[in-house]
Design an enzyme around this catalytic site. Structure first.
Site, short mmCIF file in Angstrom:
data_model
loop_
_atom_site.label_atom_id
_atom_site.label_comp_id
_atom_site.label_asym_id
_atom_site.label_seq_id
_atom_site.Cartn_x
_atom_site.Cartn_y
_atom_site.Cartn_z
N ASP A 17 0.78 9.79 -6.33
CA ASP A 17 1.87 10.36 -5.84
C ASP A 17 2.74 9.10 -5.57
OD1 ASP A 17 3.70 11.81 -3.94
OD2 ASP A 17 3.08 10.41 -2.37
N ASP A 23 6.39 8.63 -3.41
CA ASP A 23 6.93 8.60 -2.07
C ASP A 23 5.80 8.68 -0.99
OD1 ASP A 23 9.98 10.65 -2.47
OD2 ASP A 23 9.54 8.49 -3.17
N ASP A 46 -0.33 10.48 0.19
CA ASP A 46 0.00 10.18 1.46
C ASP A 46 0.12 11.48 2.55
OD1 ASP A 46 3.40 10.38 2.38
OD2 ASP A 46 2.57 10.52 0.30
#
Ligand SMILES: O=C(O)COP(=O)(O)O
Ligand SMILES: [Mg+2]
Length: 219
Positions: free
Chosen positions: A7, A9, A167
């Site tokens: 991922d 961001d 995250d």
């Protein structure tokens, strides 16, 4: 040949400051009060259309397609003009990516951020060439947590284990739906306690990730 998909961001980069700046430039154009950085962090994870929906909701605005399009398009003009100036890599990310690549891991990206700014951010750090595939929020007609974007990234790799690193709640749900082992980075934009999210590994610094991935690839 093992592969790892990341991922972006809140995982590889702390991009909230540039998203925050572009949103507040957009709001300043209509003399609206700015949003705080923590507010904007709480809006990130499901792509730009949902980000704008959350901005409208936070401002007490009713759902309205024309208003949403106006805010979305003006935000994207500001964000595309300057997606990387305030964005930083989390500690250890560059060394981790270069080390994984040097030891034979194939690397991919699967993000809900549009491809353009995603590529520009990775390019600004000199890291774009490490990625064999980049799937952005505008690559398919659906976004994470639909598993299709992650499956599309995984399809770029030949046989062998494919792992996912992210995250947030969106990433945990996407990995579970795609059936990929998931390593949760705990220092990103997550709002839910880590123990309440499905994951096969947890880490708080990228120095620890290569060993975790080796273990997951063997399991
Ligand atoms: O653009 C977003 O909302 C979040 O993007 P991510 O999928 O890289 O966390
Ligand atoms: Mg994320």
């Amino acid at each position: 040949m093992a592969a790892v998909i990341f991922d972006l961001d809140g995982t590889l980069v702390d991009s909230a400051p540039d998203i925050h700046a572009a949103l507040n430039l957009t709001l300043a154009e209509e003399a609206a009060p700015p949003l705080t950085l923590p507010q904007v962090v709480s809006f990130i994870g499901n792509g730009v259309p949902v980000l704008i929906e959350r901005v409208m909701r936070a401002r007490g605005e009713p759902a309205d397609a024309a208003r949403h399009k106006d805010l979305h398009d003006r935000f994207m003009r500001h964000y595309n003009a300057d997606p990387a100036t305030l964005t930083t890599l989390y500690p250890g990310v560059e060394a981790c990516l270069r080390g994984l690549s040097a030891s034979g891991w194939q690397i991919g990206l699967c993000t809900n951020k549009p491809q353009g700014p995603s590529r520009e951010i990775l390019g600004s750090f000199g890291l774009l060439e490490l990625f064999a595939v980049v799937i952005g929020g505008d690559s398919l007609s659906v976004k994470k947590p639909d598993p299709a974007p992650l499956r599309a990234a995984a399809a770029a790799f030949a046989a062998g284990p494919v792992l996912y690193v992210g995250d947030s709640e969106v990433d945990a749900a996407t990995a579970a739906a795609a059936g990929l082992p998931f390593a949760l980075f705990t220092e990103g934009y997550r709002k839910t306690p880590a123990q309440d999210l499905p994951h096969q590994a947890l880490f708080s610094h990228f120095d620890a990730l290569p060993a975790l991935l080796q273990g997951l690839a063997r399991s």
